[in-house]
Design a protein around this motif. Structure first.
Motif, mmCIF file in Angstrom:
data_model
loop_
_atom_site.group_PDB
_atom_site.id
_atom_site.type_symbol
_atom_site.label_atom_id
_atom_site.label_comp_id
_atom_site.label_asym_id
_atom_site.label_seq_id
_atom_site.Cartn_x
_atom_site.Cartn_y
_atom_site.Cartn_z
ATOM 1 N N PHE A 60 55.743 41.396 40.490
ATOM 2 C CA PHE A 60 54.607 41.131 40.204
ATOM 3 C C PHE A 60 53.409 40.708 41.918
ATOM 4 N N THR A 61 54.261 40.299 42.473
ATOM 5 C CA THR A 61 53.396 40.493 43.599
ATOM 6 C C THR A 61 53.039 41.268 43.923
ATOM 7 N N PRO A 62 53.291 41.804 44.616
ATOM 8 C CA PRO A 62 52.415 43.448 45.531
ATOM 9 C C PRO A 62 50.977 43.827 43.732
ATOM 10 N N LEU A 63 51.274 43.598 42.734
ATOM 11 C CA LEU A 63 50.419 43.663 41.681
ATOM 12 C C LEU A 63 48.951 42.878 42.084
ATOM 13 N N LEU A 64 49.553 40.873 41.931
ATOM 14 C CA LEU A 64 48.461 40.609 41.988
ATOM 15 C C LEU A 64 47.145 40.688 43.017
ATOM 16 N N PRO A 65 47.232 41.415 43.978
ATOM 17 C CA PRO A 65 45.944 41.487 44.682
ATOM 18 C C PRO A 65 44.697 42.494 43.664
ATOM 19 N N ARG A 66 45.461 43.144 43.049
ATOM 20 C CA ARG A 66 44.557 44.031 42.303
ATOM 21 C C ARG A 66 43.549 43.057 41.011
ATOM 22 N N PRO A 67 43.849 42.126 40.705
ATOM 23 C CA PRO A 67 43.002 41.804 39.981
ATOM 24 C C PRO A 67 42.209 40.507 40.070
ATOM 25 N N LEU A 68 42.896 39.961 41.944
ATOM 26 C CA LEU A 68 42.818 39.236 42.805
ATOM 27 C C LEU A 68 41.266 40.003 43.070
ATOM 28 N N LEU A 69 41.353 40.758 43.404
ATOM 29 C CA LEU A 69 39.984 42.050 43.721
ATOM 30 C C LEU A 69 38.618 42.326 43.122
ATOM 31 N N ALA A 70 39.308 41.911 41.348
ATOM 32 C CA ALA A 70 37.970 43.289 40.324
ATOM 33 C C ALA A 70 37.564 42.271 39.676
ATOM 34 N N GLN A 71 38.444 40.725 39.909
ATOM 35 C CA GLN A 71 37.606 39.738 38.977
ATOM 36 C C GLN A 71 38.577 38.803 39.547
ATOM 37 N N PRO A 72 37.854 37.980 40.824
ATOM 38 C CA PRO A 72 38.507 37.015 41.492
ATOM 39 C C PRO A 72 38.217 35.573 40.392
ATOM 40 N N LEU A 73 39.345 34.711 40.756
ATOM 41 C CA LEU A 73 39.443 33.941 39.850
ATOM 42 C C LEU A 73 38.846 33.184 39.819
ATOM 43 N N LEU A 74 38.255 32.481 41.513
ATOM 44 C CA LEU A 74 37.483 31.399 40.807
ATOM 45 C C LEU A 74 35.877 31.598 41.309
ATOM 46 N N PRO A 75 35.117 31.052 40.820
ATOM 47 C CA PRO A 75 34.774 30.997 39.376
ATOM 48 C C PRO A 75 34.547 31.224 39.112
ATOM 49 N N PHE A 76 35.491 30.433 37.787
ATOM 50 C CA PHE A 76 35.757 30.578 36.646
ATOM 51 C C PHE A 76 35.092 30.966 36.065
ATOM 52 N N ARG A 77 34.870 32.470 34.738
ATOM 53 C CA ARG A 77 33.771 32.408 33.868
ATOM 54 C C ARG A 77 34.422 33.258 32.720
ATOM 55 N N LEU A 78 34.781 31.725 31.889
ATOM 56 C CA LEU A 78 35.311 31.702 30.681
ATOM 57 C C LEU A 78 34.111 32.147 30.150
ATOM 58 N N ASP A 79 32.886 32.891 29.538
ATOM 59 C CA ASP A 79 32.290 33.418 28.770
ATOM 60 C C ASP A 79 31.989 35.098 29.241
ATOM 61 N N ASP A 80 32.527 35.438 30.086
ATOM 62 C CA ASP A 80 33.374 37.036 30.266
ATOM 63 C C ASP A 80 33.971 37.251 30.234
#
Length: 98
Positions: A1-21
């Motif tokens: 899981f850890t090696p795959l985590l950078p992908r979503p972090l780079l594509a869709q940063p966790l912060l700021p929350f974008r709950l409407d997206d």
């Protein structure tokens, strides 16, 4: 899981929350589900190793299908039955690193 985590972090940063997206929400929902199952499968290995294939397999299936409430129930069951969460120890109950 850890090696795959950078992908979503780079594509869709966790912060700021974008709950409407919807794309952001979908990315982080799938990431969270993957994270849950990685940790649950680790716990399932402990459950099967300590309770055997039949009983442990049932508890593992419950944890995987019905969620963390059943992981908590397994912990409570083990504490009530054995009085500890220890997995191994010497005859006097001491660990090698104690």
């Amino acid at each position: 899981f850890t090696p795959l985590l950078p992908r979503p972090l780079l594509a869709q940063p966790l912060l700021p929350f974008r709950l409407d997206d919807a794309e952001w929400s979908s990315t982080w929902l799938l990431t969270t589900v993957a994270d849950y199952y990685v940790s649950t499968l680790c716990l399932c290995g402990v459950i099967v190793a300590t309770d055997g294939w039949r009983v442990g397999g049932l508890w593992a299936a419950l944890c995987c299908v019905l969620g963390s409430a059943f992981a908590c129930l397994w912990v409570v069951r083990r504490l009530l039955q054995r009085g500890t969460l220890r997995l191994a120890g010497s005859a006097d109950g001491a660990f090698a690193y104690d």
